[in-house]
Design an enzyme around this catalytic site. Structure first.
Site, PDB file in Angstrom:
ATOM      1  N   TRP A   1       0.814  -1.212   0.000  1.00 42.97           N
ATOM      2  CA  TRP A   1       0.000   0.000   0.000  1.00 42.97           C
ATOM      3  C   TRP A   1       0.841   1.252   0.000  1.00 42.97           C
ATOM      4  CZ3 TRP A   1      -4.319  -0.114  -2.194  1.00 42.97           C
ATOM      5  CH2 TRP A   1      -5.173  -1.209  -2.069  1.00 42.97           C
TER       6      TRP A   1
ATOM      7  N   ASP B   1      -1.827   6.495   6.444  1.00 45.35           N
ATOM      8  CA  ASP B   1      -2.941   5.669   5.973  1.00 45.35           C
ATOM      9  C   ASP B   1      -3.196   4.608   7.048  1.00 45.35           C
ATOM     10  OD1 ASP B   1      -4.627   3.830   4.786  1.00 45.35           O
ATOM     11  OD2 ASP B   1      -3.434   3.569   2.959  1.00 45.35           O
TER      12      ASP B   1
ATOM     13  N   LYS C   1     -12.504  -1.815   6.410  1.00 45.11           N
ATOM     14  CA  LYS C   1     -11.659  -2.802   7.085  1.00 45.11           C
ATOM     15  C   LYS C   1     -12.087  -2.925   8.546  1.00 45.11           C
ATOM     16  CE  LYS C   1      -9.445  -2.742   3.198  1.00 45.11           C
ATOM     17  NZ  LYS C   1      -8.265  -1.990   2.877  1.00 45.11           N
TER      18      LYS C   1
END
Ligand SMILES: *Cc1c(COP(=O)(O)O)cnc(C)c1O
Length: 370
Positions: free
Chosen positions: A102, A182, A206
């Protein structure tokens, strides 16, 4: 009907009581005669829902008064563009520490808008399994003291690498560089000191609620450096000035997120989540480490409490492993396509019993097939 144990990385498992409450309120929310999905976002009913959700999130994370909490859309991948558009209007320099898939993706997107410096990377091109398995030693980070921000991915959902400690920017000689993180896959999994960060963003699907909602927590003094071409609906200052109602927000996702915030509060808050998440993760890593059939390559001090990737030492057994898991109601254990193997995501809403059932299966499968 019985509910399975769902180890999906996202969209992911939600607390059962939240789903039950949402079901009970589906046709008629609190005597309004309407579903939350049917309400005007500016009406008194939805206004009370979004205000309560905001207040609960602020309380759970002890968000200081000089931070705005925004409910946006687009997910974390959109934030990879929205963040630089909001923060690089005056200074294009961004530092990154690359710790997994990511952060790598964020780096690629940020290059379109800014002057990117990779201050450190743990990428290991020679590895066949697990190309990111650690966080580079903080002493090796080559930060620029005049960068507009430093970007980190707090928990690498695909690779299973998590920051359990945050860098001390003052000690690194970059005390004026805000940290942008993030936190999509570990927000609300443990306490954080929000004042250490300039900006936190997280897609909801999530650890919070349904896909479609993005949480942004941003320090107020960072609201004045947007690029002129940043779309209005994605300009933090505009969204903040309109209480996340500049455009129609994802109302139903905000409602469910609000129910999850109340669930976390009723369970004892983020400290209680952290304790339980640690218990679950330790149980799973210990099973993997003590077996001959399963292996996790991540360095112990940065193993994720949320996403546990692992490989079977005999990969010919992968299909049989997944089929046997499904028979026991253990779902979505297949690893991300880019890394292969297996992955168990054990977010807040995954119960201890769910992880116990997985641990039991790991042992039984190894005993029978390993
Ligand atoms: C899932 C995830 C993303 C991508 O989220 P989208 O909602 O698909 O944009 C980005 N970063 C992290 C850490 C994630 O876990």
């Amino acid at each position: 009907m019985s509910r399975a144990f769902n180890f999906s990385a996202g969209p992911a498992v939600l607390p059962e009581t939240v789903l039950q409450q949402a079901a009970a309120e589906m046709l008629d929310w609190h005597g309004s005669g309407m579903s939350v999905m049917e309400m005007s976002h500016r009406g008194p009913e939805f206004t009370s829902i979004i205000k309560q959700a905001q207040a609960d999130l602020r309380e759970l994370l002890a968000v200081p008064d000089n931070y705005k909490v925004l409910f946006m859309q687009g997910g974390a991948i959109a934030e990879n563009a929205i963040v630089p558009l909001n923060l690089l209007g005056k200074n294009p320099k961004v530092d990154f520490v690359e710790t997994g898939s990511w952060s790598t993706k964020t780096i690629a997107e940020t290059r379109r808008y800014g002057d990117v410096n990779i201050a450190a990377s743990s990428f290991d091109a020679s590895a066949t399994q697990g190309r990111y398995t650690s966080i580079p030693d903080v002493a090796s980070w080559k930060l620029r003291s005049d960068a507009a921000y430093l970007h980190l991915c707090g928990n690498e959902t695909i690779d299973g690498v998590e920051f359990h400690q945050w860098p001390d920017m003052e000690r690194l000689g970059a005390s004026n560089v805000p940290m942008v993180v993030d936190m999509s896959s570990h927000i609300l999994s443990r306490p954080i000191d929000v004042s250490k960060f300039g900006l936190i963003y997280a897609g909801a699907q999530k650890n919070i609620g349904p896909a479609g909602l993005t949480i942004v927590i941003v320090r107020e003094d960072l609201l004045d450096q947007a690029h002129a071409l940043c779309p209005s609906a994605f300009t933090y200052k505009t969204v903040a000035a309109n209480e996340s109602m500049y455009n129609t927000p994802p109302t139903y996702a905000i409602y469910i997120a609000g129910l999850v915030f109340q669930w976390i509060r009723s369970e004892g808050g983020v400290a209680a989540m952290h304790a339980r998440n640690g218990e679950k993760a330790e149980m799973l890593y210990e099973t993997i480490d003590s077996s001959e059939l399963y292996v996790n390559h991540v360095r112990r001090d940065c193993r994720s409490y949320m996403n546990v990737p692992f490989f079977l030492t005999d990969e010919r057994l992968n299909e049989a492993f997944l089929a046997g898991a499904k028979e026991r109601g253990l779902l979505q254990l297949k690893g991300h396509k880019s890394v292969g193997g297996m992955r168990a995501s054990i977010y807040n809403a995954m119960s201890v019993q769910g992880v116990e059932a997985l641990v039991q299966y790991l042992g039984d499968f190894e005993h029978e097939r390993g």
